[in-house]
Design a protein around this motif. Sequence first.
Motif, PDB file in Angstrom:
ATOM      1  N   GLY A 188      33.205   6.788 -29.056  1.00 12.74           N
ATOM      2  CA  GLY A 188      31.805   7.060 -29.360  1.00 12.74           C
ATOM      3  C   GLY A 188      30.894   6.410 -28.333  1.00 12.74           C
ATOM      4  O   GLY A 188      31.209   5.344 -27.796  1.00 12.74           O
ATOM      5  N   ARG A 189      29.783   7.049 -28.059  1.00 15.00           N
ATOM      6  CA  ARG A 189      28.851   6.547 -27.041  1.00 15.00           C
ATOM      7  C   ARG A 189      28.293   5.179 -27.427  1.00 15.00           C
ATOM      8  O   ARG A 189      28.112   4.312 -26.584  1.00 15.00           O
ATOM      9  CB  ARG A 189      27.718   7.551 -26.837  1.00 15.00           C
ATOM     10  CG  ARG A 189      26.812   7.177 -25.673  1.00 15.00           C
ATOM     11  CD  ARG A 189      25.734   8.209 -25.422  1.00 15.00           C
ATOM     12  NE  ARG A 189      26.174   9.344 -24.660  1.00 15.00           N
ATOM     13  CZ  ARG A 189      26.115   9.428 -23.338  1.00 15.00           C
ATOM     14  NH1 ARG A 189      25.623   8.435 -22.640  1.00 15.00           N
ATOM     15  NH2 ARG A 189      26.537  10.499 -22.712  1.00 15.00           N
ATOM     16  N   GLU A 190      28.022   4.972 -28.711  1.00 18.07           N
ATOM     17  CA  GLU A 190      27.406   3.711 -29.140  1.00 18.07           C
ATOM     18  C   GLU A 190      28.349   2.515 -28.993  1.00 18.07           C
ATOM     19  O   GLU A 190      27.900   1.384 -28.820  1.00 18.07           O
ATOM     20  CB  GLU A 190      26.880   3.823 -30.568  1.00 18.07           C
ATOM     21  CG  GLU A 190      27.949   4.019 -31.634  1.00 18.07           C
ATOM     22  CD  GLU A 190      28.544   5.430 -31.721  1.00 18.07           C
ATOM     23  OE1 GLU A 190      29.605   5.580 -32.363  1.00 18.07           O
ATOM     24  OE2 GLU A 190      27.985   6.368 -31.143  1.00 18.07           O
ATOM     25  N   LYS A 191      29.653   2.729 -29.013  1.00 17.03           N
ATOM     26  CA  LYS A 191      30.610   1.626 -28.880  1.00 17.03           C
ATOM     27  C   LYS A 191      31.084   1.417 -27.444  1.00 17.03           C
ATOM     28  O   LYS A 191      31.631   0.365 -27.123  1.00 17.03           O
ATOM     29  CB  LYS A 191      31.831   1.886 -29.759  1.00 17.03           C
ATOM     30  CG  LYS A 191      31.578   1.704 -31.229  1.00 17.03           C
ATOM     31  CD  LYS A 191      32.874   1.831 -31.989  1.00 17.03           C
ATOM     32  CE  LYS A 191      32.648   1.591 -33.460  1.00 17.03           C
ATOM     33  NZ  LYS A 191      33.902   1.675 -34.209  1.00 17.03           N
ATOM     34  N   THR A 192      30.892   2.417 -26.609  1.00 12.79           N
ATOM     35  CA  THR A 192      31.412   2.347 -25.245  1.00 12.79           C
ATOM     36  C   THR A 192      30.427   1.607 -24.341  1.00 12.79           C
ATOM     37  O   THR A 192      29.362   2.102 -24.027  1.00 12.79           O
ATOM     38  CB  THR A 192      31.684   3.761 -24.695  1.00 12.79           C
ATOM     39  OG1 THR A 192      32.578   4.440 -25.582  1.00 12.79           O
ATOM     40  CG2 THR A 192      32.309   3.686 -23.312  1.00 12.79           C
ATOM     41  N   ARG A 193      30.809   0.393 -23.955  1.00 10.91           N
ATOM     42  CA  ARG A 193      30.028  -0.405 -23.005  1.00 10.91           C
ATOM     43  C   ARG A 193      30.724  -0.325 -21.650  1.00 10.91           C
ATOM     44  O   ARG A 193      31.932  -0.157 -21.580  1.00 10.91           O
ATOM     45  CB  ARG A 193      29.948  -1.856 -23.473  1.00 10.91           C
ATOM     46  CG  ARG A 193      29.228  -2.007 -24.816  1.00 10.91           C
ATOM     47  CD  ARG A 193      29.280  -3.439 -25.347  1.00 10.91           C
ATOM     48  NE  ARG A 193      30.662  -3.812 -25.662  1.00 10.91           N
ATOM     49  CZ  ARG A 193      31.248  -4.948 -25.302  1.00 10.91           C
ATOM     50  NH1 ARG A 193      30.598  -5.865 -24.616  1.00 10.91           N
ATOM     51  NH2 ARG A 193      32.496  -5.212 -25.640  1.00 10.91           N
ATOM     52  N   LEU A 194      29.932  -0.466 -20.581  1.00  9.04           N
ATOM     53  CA  LEU A 194      30.495  -0.356 -19.237  1.00  9.04           C
ATOM     54  C   LEU A 194      30.167  -1.568 -18.377  1.00  9.04           C
ATOM     55  O   LEU A 194      29.093  -2.144 -18.483  1.00  9.04           O
ATOM     56  CB  LEU A 194      29.924   0.870 -18.509  1.00  9.04           C
ATOM     57  CG  LEU A 194      30.367   2.234 -18.961  1.00  9.04           C
ATOM     58  CD1 LEU A 194      29.668   3.305 -18.135  1.00  9.04           C
ATOM     59  CD2 LEU A 194      31.870   2.392 -18.860  1.00  9.04           C
ATOM     60  N   GLN A 195      31.114  -1.885 -17.519  1.00 11.69           N
ATOM     61  CA  GLN A 195      30.893  -2.818 -16.420  1.00 11.69           C
ATOM     62  C   GLN A 195      31.416  -2.133 -15.172  1.00 11.69           C
ATOM     63  O   GLN A 195      32.558  -1.661 -15.130  1.00 11.69           O
ATOM     64  CB  GLN A 195      31.602  -4.143 -16.646  1.00 11.69           C
ATOM     65  CG  GLN A 195      30.989  -4.944 -17.774  1.00 11.69           C
ATOM     66  CD  GLN A 195      31.550  -6.334 -17.861  1.00 11.69           C
ATOM     67  OE1 GLN A 195      32.756  -6.536 -17.775  1.00 11.69           O
ATOM     68  NE2 GLN A 195      30.671  -7.306 -18.053  1.00 11.69           N
ATOM     69  N   GLN A 196      30.550  -2.074 -14.153  1.00 12.04           N
ATOM     70  CA  GLN A 196      30.909  -1.392 -12.916  1.00 12.04           C
ATOM     71  C   GLN A 196      31.309  -2.382 -11.839  1.00 12.04           C
ATOM     72  O   GLN A 196      30.626  -3.379 -11.608  1.00 12.04           O
ATOM     73  CB  GLN A 196      29.740  -0.543 -12.415  1.00 12.04           C
ATOM     74  CG  GLN A 196      30.074   0.257 -11.168  1.00 12.04           C
ATOM     75  CD  GLN A 196      28.948   1.160 -10.723  1.00 12.04           C
ATOM     76  OE1 GLN A 196      27.908   1.227 -11.358  1.00 12.04           O
ATOM     77  NE2 GLN A 196      29.152   1.861  -9.621  1.00 12.04           N
ATOM     78  N   LEU A 197      32.397  -2.070 -11.180  1.00 11.43           N
ATOM     79  CA  LEU A 197      32.818  -2.797  -9.993  1.00 11.43           C
ATOM     80  C   LEU A 197      32.095  -2.160  -8.808  1.00 11.43           C
ATOM     81  O   LEU A 197      32.296  -0.981  -8.506  1.00 11.43           O
ATOM     82  CB  LEU A 197      34.326  -2.681  -9.808  1.00 11.43           C
ATOM     83  CG  LEU A 197      34.859  -3.183  -8.463  1.00 11.43           C
ATOM     84  CD1 LEU A 197      34.696  -4.687  -8.364  1.00 11.43           C
ATOM     85  CD2 LEU A 197      36.289  -2.767  -8.273  1.00 11.43           C
TER      86      LEU A 197
END
Length: 153
Positions: free
Chosen positions: A116-125
């Motif tokens: 789900g979009r609300e649970k998906t957090r991102l960290q970008q390298l």
Amino acid sequence: MPNTDDFLQRQEQIIDTTGWAVTHVLPTADDPDTTAPFAYTVGLTAHDYPELITAGLPPEVAHSLLNDLARRVYDKAERFTHGQRISDLIAGYDAIIIDGPPTDELLPAMAINRYGREKTRLQQLVWPDREGRFPWDSGYDFDPQAQPLIAQL
């Protein structure tokens, strides 16, 4: 060419074995210049970690770097912070982690479909040019679209 069910089944096997899988999004013959290649993890969200993403690198390089970072997260519970420099990932260069939401250019669809979009957090390298400059630095040697960002530093 494997179908979607085969792909999802294989991804599930990798996640069950390793804790995450790496998914690649590559430009297509129909759209070769409008999408930068990118790769991201799927599976870290289930363990309350952000998924990792990187853009603009050859698939094998992106895959290796994301696996190295995911191993630190999954196996060692290492947490990265927005703006953190990582000096032991790319030989001779620092990389930087940035936090941000999915974007139209960097959309981790398999992770969003799974969690789900609300649970998906991102960290970008984010990787530097040969002079060690990043996309937000003056004189960065690549077109900004070569490495789209989920946020600015």
